[in-house]
Scaffold this active site. Structure first.
Site, PDB file in Angstrom:
ATOM      1  N   HIS A  29       0.856  -1.200   0.000  1.00  0.00           N
ATOM      2  CA  HIS A  29       0.000   0.000   0.000  1.00  0.00           C
ATOM      3  C   HIS A  29       0.882   1.235   0.000  1.00  0.00           C
ATOM      4  O   HIS A  29       1.973   1.217   0.573  1.00  0.00           O
ATOM      5  CB  HIS A  29      -0.900   0.013   1.247  1.00  0.00           C
ATOM      6  CG  HIS A  29      -2.040   0.972   1.132  1.00  0.00           C
ATOM      7  ND1 HIS A  29      -1.938   2.286   1.511  1.00  0.00           N
ATOM      8  CD2 HIS A  29      -3.308   0.816   0.674  1.00  0.00           C
ATOM      9  CE1 HIS A  29      -3.091   2.896   1.286  1.00  0.00           C
ATOM     10  NE2 HIS A  29      -3.940   2.023   0.780  1.00  0.00           N
TER      11      HIS A  29
ATOM     12  N   GLU B 112      -7.888  -5.033  -0.171  1.00  0.00           N
ATOM     13  CA  GLU B 112      -8.444  -5.784  -1.306  1.00  0.00           C
ATOM     14  C   GLU B 112      -8.453  -7.290  -1.052  1.00  0.00           C
ATOM     15  O   GLU B 112      -9.280  -8.011  -1.590  1.00  0.00           O
ATOM     16  CB  GLU B 112      -7.635  -5.504  -2.592  1.00  0.00           C
ATOM     17  CG  GLU B 112      -7.491  -4.057  -2.978  1.00  0.00           C
ATOM     18  CD  GLU B 112      -8.726  -3.510  -3.663  1.00  0.00           C
ATOM     19  OE1 GLU B 112      -9.787  -4.127  -3.549  1.00  0.00           O
ATOM     20  OE2 GLU B 112      -8.607  -2.457  -4.300  1.00  0.00           O
TER      21      GLU B 112
HETATM   22  N1  ACO Z   1       3.859  -7.764  -4.707  1.00  0.00           N
HETATM   23  C1  ACO Z   1       5.175  -7.820  -5.003  1.00  0.00           C
HETATM   24  N2  ACO Z   1       6.002  -6.768  -4.894  1.00  0.00           N
HETATM   25  C2  ACO Z   1       5.467  -5.618  -4.477  1.00  0.00           C
HETATM   26  C3  ACO Z   1       4.108  -5.488  -4.145  1.00  0.00           C
HETATM   27  C4  ACO Z   1       3.302  -6.617  -4.265  1.00  0.00           C
HETATM   28  N3  ACO Z   1       1.996  -6.578  -3.974  1.00  0.00           N
HETATM   29  N4  ACO Z   1       3.858  -4.212  -3.761  1.00  0.00           N
HETATM   30  C5  ACO Z   1       5.018  -3.556  -3.858  1.00  0.00           C
HETATM   31  N5  ACO Z   1       6.000  -4.400  -4.283  1.00  0.00           N
HETATM   32  C6  ACO Z   1       7.394  -4.082  -4.495  1.00  0.00           C
HETATM   33  C7  ACO Z   1       7.566  -3.361  -5.823  1.00  0.00           C
HETATM   34  O1  ACO Z   1       7.810  -4.265  -6.881  1.00  0.00           O
HETATM   35  C8  ACO Z   1       8.764  -2.493  -5.541  1.00  0.00           C
HETATM   36  O2  ACO Z   1       9.922  -3.272  -5.654  1.00  0.00           O
HETATM   37  P1  ACO Z   1      11.253  -2.728  -6.430  1.00  0.00           P
HETATM   38  O3  ACO Z   1      11.645  -1.513  -5.645  1.00  0.00           O
HETATM   39  O4  ACO Z   1      12.187  -3.874  -6.358  1.00  0.00           O
HETATM   40  O5  ACO Z   1      10.765  -2.392  -7.808  1.00  0.00           O
HETATM   41  C9  ACO Z   1       8.616  -2.121  -4.063  1.00  0.00           C
HETATM   42  O6  ACO Z   1       7.795  -3.158  -3.489  1.00  0.00           O
HETATM   43  C10 ACO Z   1       7.927  -0.766  -3.864  1.00  0.00           C
HETATM   44  O7  ACO Z   1       6.787  -0.711  -4.685  1.00  0.00           O
HETATM   45  P2  ACO Z   1       6.021   0.646  -5.100  1.00  0.00           P
HETATM   46  O8  ACO Z   1       5.272   0.414  -6.365  1.00  0.00           O
HETATM   47  O9  ACO Z   1       6.965   1.800  -5.036  1.00  0.00           O
HETATM   48  O10 ACO Z   1       5.037   0.805  -3.913  1.00  0.00           O
HETATM   49  P3  ACO Z   1       3.768   1.735  -3.892  1.00  0.00           P
HETATM   50  O11 ACO Z   1       3.622   2.133  -2.495  1.00  0.00           O
HETATM   51  O12 ACO Z   1       3.804   2.812  -4.897  1.00  0.00           O
HETATM   52  O13 ACO Z   1       2.641   0.709  -4.382  1.00  0.00           O
HETATM   53  C11 ACO Z   1       0.676  -0.569  -4.507  1.00  0.00           C
HETATM   54  C12 ACO Z   1       1.481   0.483  -3.699  1.00  0.00           C
HETATM   55  C13 ACO Z   1       0.364   0.000  -5.911  1.00  0.00           C
HETATM   56  C14 ACO Z   1      -0.635  -0.862  -3.774  1.00  0.00           C
HETATM   57  C15 ACO Z   1       1.535  -1.859  -4.635  1.00  0.00           C
HETATM   58  O14 ACO Z   1       1.867  -2.324  -3.355  1.00  0.00           O
HETATM   59  C16 ACO Z   1       0.832  -2.934  -5.460  1.00  0.00           C
HETATM   60  O15 ACO Z   1       0.918  -2.912  -6.693  1.00  0.00           O
HETATM   61  N6  ACO Z   1       0.125  -3.911  -4.797  1.00  0.00           N
HETATM   62  C17 ACO Z   1      -0.596  -4.944  -5.511  1.00  0.00           C
HETATM   63  C18 ACO Z   1      -1.940  -4.430  -6.045  1.00  0.00           C
HETATM   64  C19 ACO Z   1      -2.951  -4.201  -4.923  1.00  0.00           C
HETATM   65  O16 ACO Z   1      -3.105  -5.016  -4.018  1.00  0.00           O
HETATM   66  N7  ACO Z   1      -3.652  -3.069  -5.029  1.00  0.00           N
HETATM   67  C20 ACO Z   1      -4.663  -2.666  -4.031  1.00  0.00           C
HETATM   68  C21 ACO Z   1      -4.113  -1.593  -3.118  1.00  0.00           C
HETATM   69  S1  ACO Z   1      -5.249  -1.131  -1.845  1.00  0.00           S
HETATM   70  C22 ACO Z   1      -6.276   0.028  -2.556  1.00  0.00           C
HETATM   71  O17 ACO Z   1      -5.939   0.620  -3.525  1.00  0.00           O
HETATM   72  C23 ACO Z   1      -7.631   0.296  -1.940  1.00  0.00           C
END
Ligand code: ACO
Length: 382
Positions: free
Chosen positions: A267, A322
């Site tokens: 998140h 989610e």
């Molecule tokens: N699975 C695997 N790796 C992940 C995940 C995940 N769910 N979430 C983050 N990471 C990793 C990224 O790949 C990244 O790694 P890197 O630096 O090696 O590239 C690192 O963690 C940081 O990720 P960011 O994208 O910078 O994190 P951000 O805070 O912007 O993303 C998000 C948040 C979009 C929710 C992300 O965690 C994600 O894509 N999760 C999966 C989709 C999801 O569950 N969405 C619902 C969110 S809740 C809502 O919106 C109500």
């Protein structure tokens, strides 16, 4: 006290050649863009408070109607009742005129816009307007879902609560109390979440002294984007691909090796376990009609958290809302394509409360932009 600090790392340096030295944060990340007394999202502690009350307590002791009233007025009245409202004829005619391929989010946005044409929505917006719109939208979405299936829309039953009424108008029969309660809990956790993109949209529109229907129609358009109204159905798809907890570890390792993301984890704000996920897990576990894969979801969660911690020791990646929204929404019998629009129904309480809050201390939201185009110059000679 108002904080004026911008998150470290999010401020970009001015481009060479521009004289504008003011700080700039792409996506407004880390920028305080307003003040609210509606909710506090504490990402470090994994806490979500509505007007100071913990989300877990509100799910346990409240109803969506009471929570909406709390957000609009600041008063806690657990007996506060809210029912779905009938559809004005022009709205029904508009829904009937939509192409068969219309997506539920587009239908809901259009219905809210059409509803606005049937109301007198004077400035400033009022609690009555917020209540009327929040009561209208579940009827509109239910009518759309029935019309596209070739069924007739069903009139509201004023003796039912808002969420129960939505399910009744969708399915043509009263839901059992456990099902209604589970969806009500989902509506409570989805009601409000600070300055997310759709809420900010609603506040920008309100700041121009536009009306509440325009603000909510704009908010629905913003929530429609896949970066915001995330689809819990993808959680279900991933679990189906794993098949069993025995295969989970191998499947997750392969997915992470391919650079894929695990749906329902991570998140932007929460670094701790999302308190909404904890509340919804309880609800999912207590449902009469649990989806058969809920047990698998619970077992897989532990494996996923362990592997994400291994892969990203620098960044806590925990379960988000989610993950457990999926079993609740499917358990109450909703089809996956209705998940995002149902999330929008739940967020009506928060959007409209922000509309009232913005109007109550209004200042036109009109930020500056840094110009990075060509310097002043003459037109080319003809
Ligand atoms: N699975 C695997 N790796 C992940 C995940 C995940 N769910 N979430 C983050 N990471 C990793 C990224 O790949 C990244 O790694 P890197 O630096 O090696 O590239 C690192 O963690 C940081 O990720 P960011 O994208 O910078 O994190 P951000 O805070 O912007 O993303 C998000 C948040 C979009 C929710 C992300 O965690 C994600 O894509 N999760 C999966 C989709 C999801 O569950 N969405 C619902 C969110 S809740 C809502 O919106 C109500």
């Amino acid at each position: 006290m108002t904080e004026t600090r911008i998150a470290p790392g999010s401020v970009t340096a001015p481009l060479a050649g521009t004289s504008d030295l003011r700080p700039y944060s792409p996506g407004l990340e880390g920028v305080i863009a307003g003040e609210t007394s509606l909710s506090r999202v504490d990402g470090e502690q994994g806490k979500l408070l509505y007007r100071g009350y913990r989300i877990g307590d509100l799910v346990e002791h409240g109803t969506y109607s009471a929570i909406a009233h709390l957000l609009w007025t600041g008063e806690w009245d657990p007996r506060h009742a809210l029912a779905t409202a009938p559809l004005p004829d022009p709205v029904l005619a508009t829904l009937r005129a939509l192409p068969a391929s219309t997506k539920p989010m587009d239908a809901l946005r259009t219905a809210v816009s059409a509803w606005g044409t049937t109301q007198t929505l004077d400035w400033p917006p009022t609690v009555e307007q917020a209540r009327a719109l929040t009561s209208f939208s579940p009827s509109a979405l239910a009518a759309f879902a029935r019309l596209r299936a070739g069924d007739l829309p069903i009139d509201p039953d004023p003796s039912l609560g808002l969420v129960e009424g939505y399910l009744y108008q969708l399915n043509g029969k009263r839901p059992n109390p456990g099902t209604a309660r589970a969806l009500d809990a989902y509506f409570i956790v989805g009601a409000e979440h600070g300055f997310n993109a759709s809420t900010f949209t609603a506040r920008v529109i309100t700041s121009t002294r536009s009306d509440i229907a325009s603000a909510v129609a704009g908010a629905i358009g913003t929530m429609k984007g896949p970066l915001h109204g995330g689809a819990p159905s993808e959680v279900v798809d991933q679990l189906a691909k794993m098949g069993s907890v025995e295969h989970a570890e191998e499947w997750i390792r392969d997915a992470l090796d391919r650079g894929e993301r695990l749906m329902g984890f991570g998140h932007r704000v929460y670094r701790a376990y999302d308190p909404r996920a904890a509340a919804l897990r309880k609800v999912a576990e207590s449902m009469d009609r649990k989806p058969e894969w809920l047990e698998l979801a619970i077992q897989v969660e532990d494996v996923a958290l362990r592997l994400l911690a291994e892969r990203h020791p620098e960044r806590p990646l925990k379960t988000n809302v989610e993950y457990y929204a999926a079993p609740v929404l499917q358990g109450v019998g909703l089809t996956p394509d209705l998940f995002p629009a149902t999330f929008s129904l739940a967020r009506h309480a928060g959007w409209t409360a922000h509309v009232l809050e913005q109007a109550g201390a209004n200042r036109l939201i009109r930020p500056d932009v840094r110009y990075v185009g060509p310097a002043e110059r003459d037109l080319p000679a003809a």
